[in-house]
Design a protein around this motif. Structure first.
Motif, PDB file in Angstrom:
ATOM      1  N   THR A 157      23.893  -7.241  41.037  1.00  0.00           N
ATOM      2  CA  THR A 157      22.601  -7.590  41.609  1.00  0.00           C
ATOM      3  C   THR A 157      22.782  -8.055  43.053  1.00  0.00           C
ATOM      4  N   SER A 158      21.679  -8.072  43.782  1.00  0.00           N
ATOM      5  CA  SER A 158      21.712  -8.647  45.131  1.00  0.00           C
ATOM      6  C   SER A 158      21.158 -10.078  45.121  1.00  0.00           C
ATOM      7  N   ASP A 159      20.553 -10.494  44.016  1.00  0.00           N
ATOM      8  CA  ASP A 159      19.980 -11.835  43.894  1.00  0.00           C
ATOM      9  C   ASP A 159      20.444 -12.443  42.572  1.00  0.00           C
ATOM     10  N   LEU A 160      21.605 -13.063  42.587  1.00  0.00           N
ATOM     11  CA  LEU A 160      22.220 -13.551  41.352  1.00  0.00           C
ATOM     12  C   LEU A 160      21.393 -14.614  40.629  1.00  0.00           C
ATOM     13  N   PRO A 161      20.906 -15.658  41.297  1.00  0.00           N
ATOM     14  CA  PRO A 161      20.117 -16.653  40.550  1.00  0.00           C
ATOM     15  C   PRO A 161      18.896 -16.040  39.843  1.00  0.00           C
ATOM     16  N   LYS A 162      18.185 -15.170  40.547  1.00  0.00           N
ATOM     17  CA  LYS A 162      16.992 -14.548  39.955  1.00  0.00           C
ATOM     18  C   LYS A 162      17.358 -13.672  38.761  1.00  0.00           C
ATOM     19  N   ARG A 163      18.405 -12.862  38.905  1.00  0.00           N
ATOM     20  CA  ARG A 163      18.778 -11.938  37.828  1.00  0.00           C
ATOM     21  C   ARG A 163      19.283 -12.688  36.604  1.00  0.00           C
ATOM     22  N   VAL A 164      20.073 -13.737  36.806  1.00  0.00           N
ATOM     23  CA  VAL A 164      20.568 -14.515  35.666  1.00  0.00           C
ATOM     24  C   VAL A 164      19.400 -15.203  34.969  1.00  0.00           C
ATOM     25  N   TRP A 165      18.459 -15.737  35.737  1.00  0.00           N
ATOM     26  CA  TRP A 165      17.267 -16.350  35.144  1.00  0.00           C
ATOM     27  C   TRP A 165      16.532 -15.329  34.272  1.00  0.00           C
ATOM     28  N   GLU A 166      16.399 -14.093  34.750  1.00  0.00           N
ATOM     29  CA  GLU A 166      15.730 -13.042  33.966  1.00  0.00           C
ATOM     30  C   GLU A 166      16.445 -12.809  32.645  1.00  0.00           C
ATOM     31  N   HIS A 167      17.784 -12.802  32.671  1.00  0.00           N
ATOM     32  CA  HIS A 167      18.543 -12.650  31.420  1.00  0.00           C
ATOM     33  C   HIS A 167      18.285 -13.842  30.498  1.00  0.00           C
ATOM     34  N   MET A 203      27.644 -11.813  31.719  1.00  0.00           N
ATOM     35  CA  MET A 203      26.859 -12.658  30.826  1.00  0.00           C
ATOM     36  C   MET A 203      27.486 -12.560  29.436  1.00  0.00           C
ATOM     37  N   ALA A 204      27.360 -13.632  28.649  1.00  0.00           N
ATOM     38  CA  ALA A 204      27.887 -13.635  27.277  1.00  0.00           C
ATOM     39  C   ALA A 204      26.910 -14.375  26.374  1.00  0.00           C
ATOM     40  N   ASN A 205      27.014 -14.103  25.071  1.00  0.00           N
ATOM     41  CA  ASN A 205      26.169 -14.835  24.131  1.00  0.00           C
ATOM     42  C   ASN A 205      26.879 -16.079  23.592  1.00  0.00           C
ATOM     43  N   ARG A 206      28.212 -16.100  23.687  1.00  0.00           N
ATOM     44  CA  ARG A 206      29.015 -17.254  23.276  1.00  0.00           C
ATOM     45  C   ARG A 206      30.450 -17.001  23.702  1.00  0.00           C
ATOM     46  N   ARG A 207      31.305 -17.979  23.557  1.00  0.00           N
ATOM     47  CA  ARG A 207      32.709 -17.820  23.904  1.00  0.00           C
ATOM     48  C   ARG A 207      33.300 -16.668  23.084  1.00  0.00           C
ATOM     49  N   ASN A 208      33.981 -15.759  23.768  1.00  0.00           N
ATOM     50  CA  ASN A 208      34.591 -14.578  23.143  1.00  0.00           C
ATOM     51  C   ASN A 208      33.593 -13.696  22.403  1.00  0.00           C
ATOM     52  N   GLY A 209      32.322 -13.801  22.750  1.00  0.00           N
ATOM     53  CA  GLY A 209      31.290 -13.015  22.089  1.00  0.00           C
ATOM     54  C   GLY A 209      30.984 -11.723  22.826  1.00  0.00           C
ATOM     55  N   THR A 210      29.760 -11.285  22.707  1.00  0.00           N
ATOM     56  CA  THR A 210      29.298 -10.071  23.364  1.00  0.00           C
ATOM     57  C   THR A 210      29.243 -10.297  24.869  1.00  0.00           C
ATOM     58  N   LEU A 211      29.738  -9.318  25.627  1.00  0.00           N
ATOM     59  CA  LEU A 211      29.768  -9.395  27.085  1.00  0.00           C
ATOM     60  C   LEU A 211      28.853  -8.341  27.705  1.00  0.00           C
ATOM     61  N   TYR A 212      28.259  -8.697  28.829  1.00  0.00           N
ATOM     62  CA  TYR A 212      27.463  -7.754  29.613  1.00  0.00           C
ATOM     63  C   TYR A 212      27.890  -7.888  31.066  1.00  0.00           C
ATOM     64  N   LEU A 213      28.223  -6.771  31.669  1.00  0.00           N
ATOM     65  CA  LEU A 213      28.641  -6.718  33.068  1.00  0.00           C
ATOM     66  C   LEU A 213      27.498  -6.134  33.884  1.00  0.00           C
ATOM     67  N   HIS A 266      21.123  -8.841  22.420  1.00  0.00           N
ATOM     68  CA  HIS A 266      22.362  -9.501  21.990  1.00  0.00           C
ATOM     69  C   HIS A 266      22.431 -10.980  22.365  1.00  0.00           C
ATOM     70  N   GLY A 267      21.384 -11.513  22.960  1.00  0.00           N
ATOM     71  CA  GLY A 267      21.337 -12.936  23.281  1.00  0.00           C
ATOM     72  C   GLY A 267      22.329 -13.371  24.348  1.00  0.00           C
ATOM     73  N   CYS A 268      22.631 -12.490  25.284  1.00  0.00           N
ATOM     74  CA  CYS A 268      23.573 -12.822  26.373  1.00  0.00           C
ATOM     75  C   CYS A 268      22.841 -13.630  27.434  1.00  0.00           C
ATOM     76  N   LYS A 269      22.923 -14.953  27.319  1.00  0.00           N
ATOM     77  CA  LYS A 269      22.185 -15.852  28.214  1.00  0.00           C
ATOM     78  C   LYS A 269      23.092 -16.744  29.038  1.00  0.00           C
ATOM     79  N   LEU A 270      24.395 -16.668  28.826  1.00  0.00           N
ATOM     80  CA  LEU A 270      25.345 -17.523  29.538  1.00  0.00           C
ATOM     81  C   LEU A 270      26.009 -16.758  30.673  1.00  0.00           C
ATOM     82  N   LEU A 271      25.885 -17.269  31.876  1.00  0.00           N
ATOM     83  CA  LEU A 271      26.618 -16.710  33.017  1.00  0.00           C
ATOM     84  C   LEU A 271      28.022 -17.300  32.959  1.00  0.00           C
TER      85      LEU A 271
END
Length: 98
Positions: A23-33, A10-20, A45-50
C-alpha cells in the motif's frame, strides 16, 4: 515524485494465517483490515494484526519485494516477522495516526 510504498504482513494470531500486502498509505490500509471494511481474504480469515512492515521509496519497489516474498517458504516469512517483532505484537498503534 513517486509515492512511498509499504510492504506489510497481517496475521490472525501468532504463527497463524498470514496475509502479505502492499500500500501507499499503511495506517489507512491496516485500519481497513482491522475493521473488515473490504471483503476478501483478511476479513474471511480474521487477519487483523499488523505483525511486520517495511517502507520503500516507491510503490513499485514495494510491489517488487512483495512478488519476491510471496514465493518464499512460510518458515522464511515467520523468521522475517520474528526478527522485527519476536512477540508478534500488533504494530498498528506504532504507526502515525490516520
Amino acid at each position: 515524485m513517486e509515492k512511498p510504498g509499504f510492504l506489510y504482513i497481517m496475521a490472525n494470531r501468532r504463527n497463524g494465517t498470514l496475509y502479505l500486502g502492499v500500500t501507499s498509505d499503511l495506517p489507512k490500509r491496516v485500519w481497513e483490515h482491522r475493521v473488515g471494511a473490504v471483503a476478501g481474504f483478511t476479513r474471511e480469515h480474521g487477519c487483523k494484526l499488523l505483525v511486520w512492515y517495511q517502507a520503500f521509496e516507491s510503490l513499485d519497489a514495494a510491489r517488487l519485494r512483495e512478488l519476491q516474498m510471496k514465493k518464499w517458504k512460510r518458515a522464511w516469512k515467520l523468521r522475517e516477522i520474528e526478527g522485527l517483532n519476536p512477540e508478534w505484537e500488533d504494530l498498528f498503534d506504532r504507526l502515525t495516526p490516520l
